[in-house]
Scaffold this motif. Structure first.
Motif, PDB file in Angstrom:
ATOM      1  N   ASN A 173      49.807  38.991  39.906  1.00 26.16           N
ATOM      2  CA  ASN A 173      49.765  40.081  38.778  1.00 26.16           C
ATOM      3  C   ASN A 173      50.992  41.036  39.050  1.00 26.16           C
ATOM      4  O   ASN A 173      51.578  41.310  37.776  1.00 26.16           O
ATOM      5  N   ALA A 174      51.558  41.312  40.186  1.00 27.44           N
ATOM      6  CA  ALA A 174      52.701  42.275  40.520  1.00 27.44           C
ATOM      7  C   ALA A 174      54.028  41.575  39.817  1.00 27.44           C
ATOM      8  O   ALA A 174      54.845  42.349  39.506  1.00 27.44           O
TER       9      ALA A 174
ATOM     10  N   ARG B 186      53.591  38.745  37.612  1.00 29.65           N
ATOM     11  CA  ARG B 186      53.382  38.327  36.244  1.00 29.65           C
ATOM     12  C   ARG B 186      53.542  39.620  35.242  1.00 29.65           C
ATOM     13  O   ARG B 186      54.068  39.608  34.183  1.00 29.65           O
TER      14      ARG B 186
ATOM     15  N   ILE C  21      55.127  46.748  34.839  1.00 31.57           N
ATOM     16  CA  ILE C  21      55.405  47.647  33.257  1.00 31.57           C
ATOM     17  C   ILE C  21      54.414  48.567  33.508  1.00 31.57           C
ATOM     18  O   ILE C  21      54.235  49.565  32.719  1.00 31.57           O
TER      19      ILE C  21
ATOM     20  N   ILE D  47      50.195  50.461  34.061  1.00 31.67           N
ATOM     21  CA  ILE D  47      48.868  50.482  33.335  1.00 31.67           C
ATOM     22  C   ILE D  47      48.528  51.976  32.799  1.00 31.67           C
ATOM     23  O   ILE D  47      48.607  52.903  33.441  1.00 31.67           O
TER      24      ILE D  47
ATOM     25  N   VAL E 247      40.571  47.395  33.859  1.00 29.06           N
ATOM     26  CA  VAL E 247      41.135  46.222  34.332  1.00 29.06           C
ATOM     27  C   VAL E 247      40.134  45.463  35.373  1.00 29.06           C
ATOM     28  O   VAL E 247      40.614  44.100  35.487  1.00 29.06           O
TER      29      VAL E 247
ATOM     30  N   TYR F 259      38.979  41.125  30.607  1.00 32.92           N
ATOM     31  CA  TYR F 259      39.879  42.357  30.134  1.00 32.92           C
ATOM     32  C   TYR F 259      41.372  42.109  30.353  1.00 32.92           C
ATOM     33  O   TYR F 259      42.052  41.976  31.393  1.00 32.92           O
ATOM     34  N   CYS F 260      41.986  42.021  29.244  1.00 28.74           N
ATOM     35  CA  CYS F 260      43.584  41.761  29.071  1.00 28.74           C
ATOM     36  C   CYS F 260      44.103  42.900  28.315  1.00 28.74           C
ATOM     37  O   CYS F 260      43.549  43.051  27.340  1.00 28.74           O
ATOM     38  N   ILE F 261      44.885  43.591  28.686  1.00 30.60           N
ATOM     39  CA  ILE F 261      45.656  44.568  28.012  1.00 30.60           C
ATOM     40  C   ILE F 261      46.188  44.144  26.861  1.00 30.60           C
ATOM     41  O   ILE F 261      46.387  44.632  25.755  1.00 30.60           O
TER      42      ILE F 261
ATOM     43  N   VAL G  58      49.607  37.942  28.380  1.00 29.28           N
ATOM     44  CA  VAL G  58      48.770  37.108  29.064  1.00 29.28           C
ATOM     45  C   VAL G  58      49.182  35.767  28.763  1.00 29.28           C
ATOM     46  O   VAL G  58      49.312  34.737  29.504  1.00 29.28           O
TER      47      VAL G  58
ATOM     48  N   GLY H 272      47.079  33.513  32.586  1.00 27.84           N
ATOM     49  CA  GLY H 272      46.158  34.569  33.125  1.00 27.84           C
ATOM     50  C   GLY H 272      44.751  34.403  32.226  1.00 27.84           C
ATOM     51  O   GLY H 272      44.875  33.780  31.221  1.00 27.84           O
ATOM     52  N   THR H 273      43.819  34.664  32.940  1.00 29.58           N
ATOM     53  CA  THR H 273      42.425  34.659  31.992  1.00 29.58           C
ATOM     54  C   THR H 273      41.596  35.829  32.176  1.00 29.58           C
ATOM     55  O   THR H 273      40.766  35.832  31.375  1.00 29.58           O
TER      56      THR H 273
ATOM     57  N   LEU I 177      40.161  37.188  34.200  1.00 25.88           N
ATOM     58  CA  LEU I 177      39.089  37.210  35.412  1.00 25.88           C
ATOM     59  C   LEU I 177      39.469  37.567  36.752  1.00 25.88           C
ATOM     60  O   LEU I 177      38.805  38.051  37.347  1.00 25.88           O
ATOM     61  N   GLY I 178      40.858  37.423  37.112  1.00 23.19           N
ATOM     62  CA  GLY I 178      41.322  37.608  38.303  1.00 23.19           C
ATOM     63  C   GLY I 178      40.912  38.742  39.027  1.00 23.19           C
ATOM     64  O   GLY I 178      40.181  38.636  40.268  1.00 23.19           O
ATOM     65  N   LEU I 179      41.126  40.017  38.281  1.00 22.21           N
ATOM     66  CA  LEU I 179      40.549  41.212  39.117  1.00 22.21           C
ATOM     67  C   LEU I 179      39.229  41.599  38.946  1.00 22.21           C
ATOM     68  O   LEU I 179      38.504  42.044  40.057  1.00 22.21           O
TER      69      LEU I 179
ATOM     70  N   PHE J 129      47.915  48.704  43.926  1.00 21.12           N
ATOM     71  CA  PHE J 129      46.392  48.077  44.128  1.00 21.12           C
ATOM     72  C   PHE J 129      45.999  48.495  45.491  1.00 21.12           C
ATOM     73  O   PHE J 129      46.966  47.935  46.275  1.00 21.12           O
TER      74      PHE J 129
HETATM   75  P1  ADP Z   1      44.787  38.179  33.960  1.00 20.52           P
HETATM   76  O1  ADP Z   1      44.212  36.696  34.565  1.00 20.52           O
HETATM   77  O2  ADP Z   1      44.598  38.474  32.627  1.00 20.52           O
HETATM   78  O3  ADP Z   1      45.953  38.445  34.715  1.00 20.52           O
HETATM   79  P2  ADP Z   1      43.196  40.185  35.580  1.00 20.52           P
HETATM   80  O4  ADP Z   1      42.034  40.299  35.709  1.00 20.52           O
HETATM   81  O5  ADP Z   1      44.056  39.514  36.988  1.00 20.52           O
HETATM   82  O6  ADP Z   1      43.590  39.277  34.378  1.00 20.52           O
HETATM   83  O7  ADP Z   1      44.129  41.546  35.038  1.00 20.52           O
HETATM   84  C1  ADP Z   1      43.719  42.136  33.958  1.00 20.52           C
HETATM   85  C2  ADP Z   1      44.819  42.817  33.257  1.00 20.52           C
HETATM   86  O8  ADP Z   1      45.061  43.965  33.879  1.00 20.52           O
HETATM   87  C3  ADP Z   1      45.860  42.033  32.973  1.00 20.52           C
HETATM   88  O9  ADP Z   1      45.956  41.377  31.812  1.00 20.52           O
HETATM   89  C4  ADP Z   1      46.820  43.071  32.800  1.00 20.52           C
HETATM   90  O10 ADP Z   1      47.061  43.378  31.549  1.00 20.52           O
HETATM   91  C5  ADP Z   1      46.575  43.978  33.912  1.00 20.52           C
HETATM   92  N1  ADP Z   1      47.111  44.080  35.076  1.00 20.52           N
HETATM   93  C6  ADP Z   1      46.773  43.585  36.261  1.00 20.52           C
HETATM   94  N2  ADP Z   1      47.815  43.722  37.235  1.00 20.52           N
HETATM   95  C7  ADP Z   1      48.622  44.410  36.844  1.00 20.52           C
HETATM   96  C8  ADP Z   1      49.845  44.915  37.566  1.00 20.52           C
HETATM   97  N3  ADP Z   1      50.144  44.730  38.718  1.00 20.52           N
HETATM   98  N4  ADP Z   1      50.721  45.695  36.733  1.00 20.52           N
HETATM   99  C9  ADP Z   1      50.293  45.950  35.252  1.00 20.52           C
HETATM  100  N5  ADP Z   1      49.307  45.429  34.629  1.00 20.52           N
HETATM  101  C10 ADP Z   1      48.529  44.587  35.439  1.00 20.52           C
END
Ligand code: ADP
Length: 268
Positions: free
Chosen positions: A162-163, A165, A193, A195, A203, A208-210, A215, A220-221, A223-225, A251
């Motif tokens: 994620n860091a 992406r 970028i 949050i 998140v 949840y995708c911002i 994405v 990305g799904t 679901l990761g976090l 994080f």
């Molecule tokens: P995804 O599979 O969409 O990456 P995550 O659950 O990992 O799903 O993350 C959810 C959302 O949180 C991402 O779509 C992104 O918008 C935001 N996000 C996660 N990690 C970061 C980060 N390191 N910097 C900025 N935004 C982040």
């Protein structure tokens, strides 16, 4: 809340009044929402790589064309990447359904935090985030933690991914650790970028995708976090985020320390 009406009858079946039934259907709505989310995820996320694999294979199979070796190789690399993408989606789903049903089982052992961090860095895909700088400041002498090595590596590599992406500069990641009475806290800080405050807690929610566009471009799904949170909770630990838009995010995962007491293995 759902309201239904029904007739009230006496012993002989004569209608003597009306009754109302209130039912809390919040749970049913949640299940419906989950189903709809799943359907849209499947159609959007799986369709793209499958269509692209099909197209590439059809091109390679054409009998009226002679492709040179370089071209064939490039097509195969593309197919390989698309399959990786489908694999990631499937794995996320399998994990997610387990976590959602609280069926996640951990294989815990005493481990050194620096080993997990090193392995997570090593697991990053080779060509992902070209030029990325990772400063690993996790010392060898951090206290032992009591954790499932694979699961924890999965959490950290997710944070690292994620860091990279969610970054529009050359990614610079700093990993550090400290410990308190009960936990070792591992921090992954990026120059991405960032949050906005209003999204920060969400998140960790599933799907949840911002920025859906971002994405889709980067994979990305959503679901990761949610999976990371499930894994950390199963450990009796936590995961949290701090962030400043345009500057970066941090994080932090807190993992219970390991304590060796006589012939019994116990977490601190
Ligand atoms: P995804 O599979 O969409 O990456 P995550 O659950 O990992 O799903 O993350 C959810 C959302 O949180 C991402 O779509 C992104 O918008 C935001 N996000 C996660 N990690 C970061 C980060 N390191 N910097 C900025 N935004 C982040």
């Amino acid at each position: 809340k759902l309201l239904s009406a029904f007739p009230v009858t006496d012993d002989e079946g004569n209608i003597i009044g009306k009754g109302y039934l209130w039912r809390d259907i919040t749970k049913e709505h949640e299940v419906d929402k989950l189903k709809n989310d799943l359907i849209s995820l499947v159609s959007h996320e799986f369709k793209t790589p499958i269509t692209s694999i099909k197209g590439s294979v059809e091109t390679l199979l054409r009998q009226d064309a002679e492709w040179d070796e370089n071209f064939k190789r490039e097509m195969l690399i593309g197919i390989h990447e698309d399959i990786g993408r489908i694999q990631e989606l499937v794995n996320d789903w399998l994990d997610f359904s387990k976590i959602d049903s609280r069926a996640i089982s951990l294989n815990r052992e005493p481990i050194r935090p620096c080993v997990v961090v090193d392995n997570a860095i090593r697991q990053l895909p080779k060509h992902f985030g070209n030029g990325t700088i990772i400063d690993n400041n996790v010392c060898q002498d951090m206290p032992l933690i009591y954790a499932d090595r694979m699961r924890l590596e999965q959490v950290l590599s997710n944070l690292l991914t994620n860091a990279i992406r969610y970054n529009d500069r050359t990614p610079h990641i700093t990993i550090s650790a400290d410990s308190d009475e009960r936990y070792v806290n591992i921090r992954v800080a990026d120059n991405g970028i960032g949050i906005n405050d209003k999204h920060l807690d969400k998140v960790f929610d599933r799907f949840y995708c911002i920025d859906a566009g971002w994405v889709r471009r980067t994979g990305g799904t959503g679901l990761g976090l949610a999976i990371c949170k499930g894994i950390m909770e199963a450990h009796g630990g936590t995961i949290r985020a701090e962030s400043t838009e345009g500057v970066g995010s941090v994080f932090t995962v807190s993992i219970p320390k390991y304590k060796y007491t006589g012939d019994k293995h116990e977490k601190a």
